[in-house]
Scaffold this active site. Structure first.
Site, mmCIF file in Angstrom:
data_model
loop_
_atom_site.group_PDB
_atom_site.id
_atom_site.type_symbol
_atom_site.label_atom_id
_atom_site.label_comp_id
_atom_site.label_asym_id
_atom_site.label_seq_id
_atom_site.Cartn_x
_atom_site.Cartn_y
_atom_site.Cartn_z
ATOM 1 N N GLY A 70 9.698 -9.990 -2.832
ATOM 2 C CA GLY A 70 9.865 -8.712 -3.235
ATOM 3 C C GLY A 70 10.233 -7.684 -1.894
ATOM 4 O O GLY A 70 10.363 -8.401 -0.839
ATOM 5 N N GLY A 71 11.038 -6.587 -2.115
ATOM 6 C CA GLY A 71 11.269 -5.833 -0.957
ATOM 7 C C GLY A 71 12.744 -5.817 -0.832
ATOM 8 O O GLY A 71 13.582 -6.110 -1.616
ATOM 9 N N GLN A 72 13.256 -5.285 0.334
ATOM 10 C CA GLN A 72 14.565 -5.104 0.449
ATOM 11 C C GLN A 72 15.059 -5.788 1.819
ATOM 12 O O GLN A 72 14.765 -7.123 1.973
ATOM 13 C CB GLN A 72 15.009 -3.477 0.870
ATOM 14 C CG GLN A 72 14.408 -2.781 -0.246
ATOM 15 C CD GLN A 72 14.721 -1.367 -0.418
ATOM 16 O OE1 GLN A 72 15.777 -0.817 -0.046
ATOM 17 N NE2 GLN A 72 14.043 -0.654 -1.072
ATOM 18 N N ALA A 149 6.157 -5.639 8.092
ATOM 19 C CA ALA A 149 6.651 -5.802 6.730
ATOM 20 C C ALA A 149 6.022 -6.784 6.087
ATOM 21 O O ALA A 149 5.282 -7.790 6.531
ATOM 22 C CB ALA A 149 8.148 -6.288 7.007
ATOM 23 N N SER A 164 5.298 -10.125 8.207
ATOM 24 C CA SER A 164 5.846 -9.986 9.715
ATOM 25 C C SER A 164 5.377 -8.961 10.218
ATOM 26 O O SER A 164 5.343 -7.948 10.131
ATOM 27 C CB SER A 164 7.279 -10.178 9.571
ATOM 28 O OG SER A 164 7.870 -8.972 9.253
ATOM 29 N N CYS A 180 13.948 -2.225 5.130
ATOM 30 C CA CYS A 180 13.202 -1.882 3.628
ATOM 31 C C CYS A 180 13.979 -0.571 3.154
ATOM 32 O O CYS A 180 13.149 0.140 2.324
ATOM 33 C CB CYS A 180 11.649 -1.711 3.980
ATOM 34 S SG CYS A 180 10.872 -3.005 4.734
#
Length: 220
Positions: A70-72, A149, A164, A180
């Site tokens: 998940g995430g950018q 993150a 991280s 993000c």
């Protein structure tokens, strides 16, 4: 039991992904214990499932890897502690939101060991630090920088990828992406905050606080 693994030096990203996937499959089959893997990567960018192409502002700077976490976009590199969490979310309640919150709480508890107040923000993934040492923003608010993150993937209710935390990475390396997808806030690290914290110091804090959040005795 949760096995803790620490790999020195820099670990190839694709090799790490293969290792995580194999371990997650073994955990799902009941053939391996849950694991927390502590490592560092060479400089690279990763794209999560919500990544927008426009947020990769310098695509030729470092290798870019598509990942199904998940995430950018995120950056990984030396001086950043990557914490891959291969845990049985099925056994831990099958609540993905609660699991992600537990990861956030773990980061916040770890930062608190160094008297750093980490906070979460609605609509912003990760853990943030309010910068009292910087001028107010144009809107009159205190600036906030991202220090950690979070992005996970689940397969058969076993998690992989993870967290991280910035210990002492080269912060200029984050400029090749919009971290993000957030443009109005910056990125910081423990050393940038003026704390002479080492990777070993952080690892000790991670192990100390893990049981407080996820239960069980601290790892030896």
């Amino acid at each position: 039991m949760v096995e803790w693994i620490t790999t020195p030096g820099l670990t190839d990203y694709l090799s790490a992904c293969r290792t995580m996937e194999a371990r997650a499959e073994a955990i799902a089959r009941g053939e391996a214990e849950e694991a927390i893997w502590l490592l560092e990567h060479p400089p690279l960018y990763t794209a999560g499932t919500s990544a927008r192409p426009a947020d990769l502002t310098d695509p030729d700077r470092f290798p870019v890897f598509d990942t199904k976490r998940g995430g950018q976009y995120t950056y990984h590199g030396p001086g950043q502690r990557v914490v891959y969490v291969m845990l049985d979310v099925g056994r831990r309640g099958r609540d993905v939101r609660a699991f992600v919150k537990a990861l956030e709480d773990w980061v916040i508890a770890t930062l608190d060991q160094f008297n750093v107040t980490g906070e979460i923000r609605e609509g912003r993934v990760g853990v943030w630090v309010v910068r009292d040492d910087k001028p107010l923003t144009a809107t009159g608010h205190k600036p906030e920088d991202k220090i950690a993150a979070i992005g996970i993937r689940l397969r058969k209710w076993i998690s992989f990828h993870g967290i991280s935390i910035n210990v002492e990475p080269e912060l200029a390396h984050f400029s090749g992406i919009v971290p993000c997808g957030i443009t109005e806030h910056g990125v910081t690290s423990l050393v940038d905050l003026g704390l002479p914290i080492t990777m070993d110091d952080l690892d000790v804090a991670l192990k100390k606080t893990f049981g407080d959040v996820f239960g069980g005795d601290p790892p030896m």
